[in-house]
Design a protein around this motif. Sequence first.
Motif, short mmCIF file in Angstrom:
data_model
loop_
_atom_site.label_atom_id
_atom_site.label_comp_id
_atom_site.label_asym_id
_atom_site.label_seq_id
_atom_site.Cartn_x
_atom_site.Cartn_y
_atom_site.Cartn_z
N VAL A 46 35.37 42.34 27.15
CA VAL A 46 36.97 42.18 27.88
C VAL A 46 37.29 43.29 28.12
O VAL A 46 37.28 43.01 29.53
CB VAL A 46 37.89 41.28 27.03
N ALA A 47 37.44 44.34 26.95
CA ALA A 47 37.14 45.56 28.11
C ALA A 47 36.16 46.25 29.15
O ALA A 47 36.17 46.77 29.97
CB ALA A 47 36.61 46.23 26.32
N GLY A 48 35.10 45.54 28.50
CA GLY A 48 33.19 45.87 29.77
C GLY A 48 34.20 45.46 30.89
O GLY A 48 33.81 46.02 31.80
N ALA A 49 34.54 44.30 31.04
CA ALA A 49 34.80 43.39 31.75
C ALA A 49 35.76 43.44 32.82
O ALA A 49 35.70 44.67 34.60
CB ALA A 49 35.87 41.95 32.06
N LEU A 50 37.27 44.74 32.31
CA LEU A 50 38.05 45.58 32.90
C LEU A 50 37.47 46.70 33.52
O LEU A 50 37.87 47.48 34.46
CB LEU A 50 38.99 45.78 31.94
N THR A 122 41.15 41.92 44.38
CA THR A 122 40.08 41.93 44.20
C THR A 122 39.07 42.52 44.63
O THR A 122 39.22 43.77 45.27
CB THR A 122 38.90 40.47 45.32
N ILE A 123 37.37 42.91 44.80
CA ILE A 123 37.01 43.56 45.19
C ILE A 123 35.36 42.69 45.53
O ILE A 123 35.64 41.78 45.60
CB ILE A 123 35.52 44.73 43.78
N PHE A 211 32.58 36.57 39.63
CA PHE A 211 33.58 37.05 40.12
C PHE A 211 34.10 37.91 40.79
O PHE A 211 33.47 39.06 41.14
CB PHE A 211 35.20 36.85 39.37
N ASN A 212 34.97 38.29 41.63
CA ASN A 212 35.44 39.53 42.33
C ASN A 212 36.89 40.34 41.19
O ASN A 212 37.18 41.05 42.64
CB ASN A 212 35.31 39.84 43.60
N THR A 213 37.37 39.83 40.04
CA THR A 213 38.89 39.60 39.62
C THR A 213 38.76 40.33 38.70
O THR A 213 37.83 39.68 37.69
CB THR A 213 40.03 39.21 40.75
N PHE A 214 39.55 40.46 37.58
CA PHE A 214 39.65 40.29 36.40
C PHE A 214 41.16 39.35 36.45
O PHE A 214 42.45 39.02 36.68
CB PHE A 214 39.98 41.49 36.18
N TYR A 215 40.92 38.35 35.10
CA TYR A 215 42.23 38.20 34.82
C TYR A 215 42.15 37.84 33.05
O TYR A 215 41.01 37.73 33.11
CB TYR A 215 42.36 36.43 35.61
#
Length: 304
Positions: A46-50, A122-123, A211-215
């Motif tokens: 989770v931390a890496g994704a964010l 998004t990115i 994906f191109n975002t975080f949730y």
Amino acid sequence: MLELLVSPDFWSAVLRIGTPLILGTLGVLWCERAGVLNLGIEGIMVAGALTGWLSVYHGASLWAGVATAATTGAVFGLLHAFMTVVLPLSQHVVGLGITMLATAMSQYTYRMVFPKVDSPPTIEAFAPMDWLALPALSSQTPMTWLAFALVPVTAWVLYRTPAGLAVRMVGENPQAAEGQGVSVAMVRTSAIVVGSALMGVAGAFLTLSAFNTFYFNMVNGRGWICVALVVFASWRPGKALLGALLFAFFDALQLRLQQSGSAWLPYQVYLTLPYFLSIVALILVARRASYPQALMKPYRKGER
């Protein structure tokens, strides 16, 4: 079913779903080969994704985002190593604590950066490699190829280098390793840091490639699956790859069965299908698995 199995889109989904599992399973394998159970993987992902996504959102390149995620994982790995190797505390409790800490910090950071945003921004994520000839491969991003490349690299390091021999030695018999002049604390700490960095990259794949975002809840238990896949793989990188792809196959299958319009069972049954089949496969394989003998056993220098 036959049409499904010959569809390039289906196999493309298998590779895409399997990529974070491959990276996360390799991360767990590094830790457990050194004798340390790292249950912090869920929070580290989770931390890496964010952090990977946030760095790209604020102007960094995509590969810099991957490096940021790896660094984040390595930092949590250092914290895990300090508490389990240096102190040493219960590996179960520390791992679960790391998961809760990393997840809570990620949610707090997100709310601090985007206090009034209902939908996450998004990115521009990694683009598929369209120049490849095979359809199932051309839809994959460079991070998928990175995951596959790390499997033989991990196998070579563990089984063909002195560093890999030291990792396996402290995971099997740390007293013997100490007798040969190997620093058990240093080797275990290094293995945990490397493994945790891979866990961070596994999380970054979700936000920078899939994906191109975080949730929130986007990791969705993948970390726990990686812990089980290491047992399925008998702590071997090649089998870890096969196990990750096997679970991804079941997961992609249940998604296609739900979307086919011919599903006659409640959707919850299809959601449980990959987990049920993976548990069956795990039971069949784990009975013959040879685990590292010092796994989850704290080591204090000088003790016999």
